[in-house]
Design a protein around this motif. Structure first.
Motif, PDB file in Angstrom:
ATOM      1  N   ILE A 139       1.163  -0.816  -0.019  1.00 32.66           N
ATOM      2  CA  ILE A 139      -0.182   0.045   0.253  1.00 32.66           C
ATOM      3  C   ILE A 139       0.968   1.472  -0.013  1.00 32.66           C
ATOM      4  O   ILE A 139       0.535   2.065  -0.575  1.00 32.66           O
ATOM      5  CB  ILE A 139      -1.065   0.029   0.737  1.00 32.66           C
ATOM      6  CG1 ILE A 139      -1.897  -1.041   0.973  1.00 32.66           C
ATOM      7  CG2 ILE A 139      -1.336   1.414   1.589  1.00 32.66           C
ATOM      8  CD1 ILE A 139      -3.077  -1.434   1.973  1.00 32.66           C
ATOM      9  N   LEU A 140       1.589   1.266   0.830  1.00 28.75           N
ATOM     10  CA  LEU A 140       2.597   2.019   1.087  1.00 28.75           C
ATOM     11  C   LEU A 140       3.050   2.707  -0.620  1.00 28.75           C
ATOM     12  O   LEU A 140       4.342   3.531  -1.005  1.00 28.75           O
ATOM     13  CB  LEU A 140       3.845   2.090   1.837  1.00 28.75           C
ATOM     14  CG  LEU A 140       5.341   3.238   1.992  1.00 28.75           C
ATOM     15  CD1 LEU A 140       4.335   4.416   2.150  1.00 28.75           C
ATOM     16  CD2 LEU A 140       6.092   3.054   2.524  1.00 28.75           C
ATOM     17  N   ALA A 141       3.594   1.219  -1.013  1.00 25.32           N
ATOM     18  CA  ALA A 141       3.964   1.651  -2.386  1.00 25.32           C
ATOM     19  C   ALA A 141       3.326   2.369  -3.272  1.00 25.32           C
ATOM     20  O   ALA A 141       4.159   3.000  -4.439  1.00 25.32           O
ATOM     21  CB  ALA A 141       5.214   0.447  -2.594  1.00 25.32           C
ATOM     22  N   ILE A 142       2.350   1.334  -3.142  1.00 25.05           N
ATOM     23  CA  ILE A 142       1.212   2.204  -4.290  1.00 25.05           C
ATOM     24  C   ILE A 142       1.109   4.123  -4.402  1.00 25.05           C
ATOM     25  O   ILE A 142       1.022   4.519  -4.995  1.00 25.05           O
ATOM     26  CB  ILE A 142       0.035   1.323  -4.169  1.00 25.05           C
ATOM     27  CG1 ILE A 142       0.451   0.234  -4.668  1.00 25.05           C
ATOM     28  CG2 ILE A 142      -0.741   2.552  -4.915  1.00 25.05           C
ATOM     29  CD1 ILE A 142      -1.393  -0.395  -4.624  1.00 25.05           C
ATOM     30  N   GLN A 143       0.922   3.994  -2.957  1.00 24.42           N
ATOM     31  CA  GLN A 143       0.764   6.242  -2.740  1.00 24.42           C
ATOM     32  C   GLN A 143       1.779   6.013  -3.020  1.00 24.42           C
ATOM     33  O   GLN A 143       2.550   7.232  -3.744  1.00 24.42           O
ATOM     34  CB  GLN A 143       0.398   5.987  -1.035  1.00 24.42           C
ATOM     35  CG  GLN A 143       0.456   6.978  -0.644  1.00 24.42           C
ATOM     36  CD  GLN A 143      -0.723   8.015  -1.317  1.00 24.42           C
ATOM     37  OE1 GLN A 143      -1.806   7.308  -1.091  1.00 24.42           O
ATOM     38  NE2 GLN A 143      -0.990   9.068  -2.039  1.00 24.42           N
ATOM     39  N   LEU A 144       3.538   5.625  -3.198  1.00 26.99           N
ATOM     40  CA  LEU A 144       4.099   6.503  -3.550  1.00 26.99           C
ATOM     41  C   LEU A 144       4.916   6.295  -5.166  1.00 26.99           C
ATOM     42  O   LEU A 144       5.095   7.524  -5.749  1.00 26.99           O
ATOM     43  CB  LEU A 144       5.182   5.131  -2.641  1.00 26.99           C
ATOM     44  CG  LEU A 144       6.325   6.022  -1.362  1.00 26.99           C
ATOM     45  CD1 LEU A 144       7.066   5.007  -1.382  1.00 26.99           C
ATOM     46  CD2 LEU A 144       6.361   6.856  -1.088  1.00 26.99           C
ATOM     47  N   GLU A 145       3.585   5.569  -5.467  1.00 31.60           N
ATOM     48  CA  GLU A 145       3.985   5.760  -7.242  1.00 31.60           C
ATOM     49  C   GLU A 145       2.920   6.825  -7.347  1.00 31.60           C
ATOM     50  O   GLU A 145       2.727   7.961  -8.229  1.00 31.60           O
ATOM     51  CB  GLU A 145       3.453   4.569  -7.529  1.00 31.60           C
ATOM     52  CG  GLU A 145       4.632   3.297  -7.893  1.00 31.60           C
ATOM     53  CD  GLU A 145       5.873   3.663  -9.008  1.00 31.60           C
ATOM     54  OE1 GLU A 145       5.686   4.246  -9.762  1.00 31.60           O
ATOM     55  OE2 GLU A 145       7.511   3.839  -8.069  1.00 31.60           O
ATOM     56  N   LEU A 146       1.727   6.751  -6.554  1.00 30.34           N
ATOM     57  CA  LEU A 146       1.163   7.967  -7.756  1.00 30.34           C
ATOM     58  C   LEU A 146       1.555   9.474  -6.816  1.00 30.34           C
ATOM     59  O   LEU A 146       1.478  10.340  -7.078  1.00 30.34           O
ATOM     60  CB  LEU A 146      -0.229   7.412  -6.254  1.00 30.34           C
ATOM     61  CG  LEU A 146      -1.409   6.483  -6.271  1.00 30.34           C
ATOM     62  CD1 LEU A 146      -2.753   5.969  -5.678  1.00 30.34           C
ATOM     63  CD2 LEU A 146      -1.738   6.521  -7.801  1.00 30.34           C
TER      64      LEU A 146
END
Length: 75
Positions: free
Chosen positions: A64-71
């Motif tokens: 979830i953190l990695a997805i947020q970073l991508e966003l």
């Protein structure tokens, strides 16, 4: 073993915000502590099951953190 949620540092101008970097560091510390604890209680099946569950939860939170970073990088 490298945590499955580590981010690659390529360009300092696109570094994630500091709280996100702190979160990644926290995940890495928790991962290392879980791995160390796992090796000390290799014979206790209850603790091993608990550790596996915690690892899966850490991986999910890291994803979830990695997805947020991508966003954040796409903005």
């Amino acid at each position: 073993m490298q945590p499955p949620f580590d981010f690659v540092h390529l360009d300092p101008s696109s570094d994630p915000p500091e709280p996100y970097q702190d979160a990644v560091e926290l995940f890495c510390e928790l991962w290392a502590k879980l791995r160390g604890f796992q090796s000390r209680c290799a014979q206790d099946q209850v603790l091993l099951a608990l550790i596996r569950d915690l690892e899966h939860r850490l991986i999910a939170a890291g994803l979830i953190l990695a997805i947020q970073l991508e966003l954040l990088n796409d903005r």
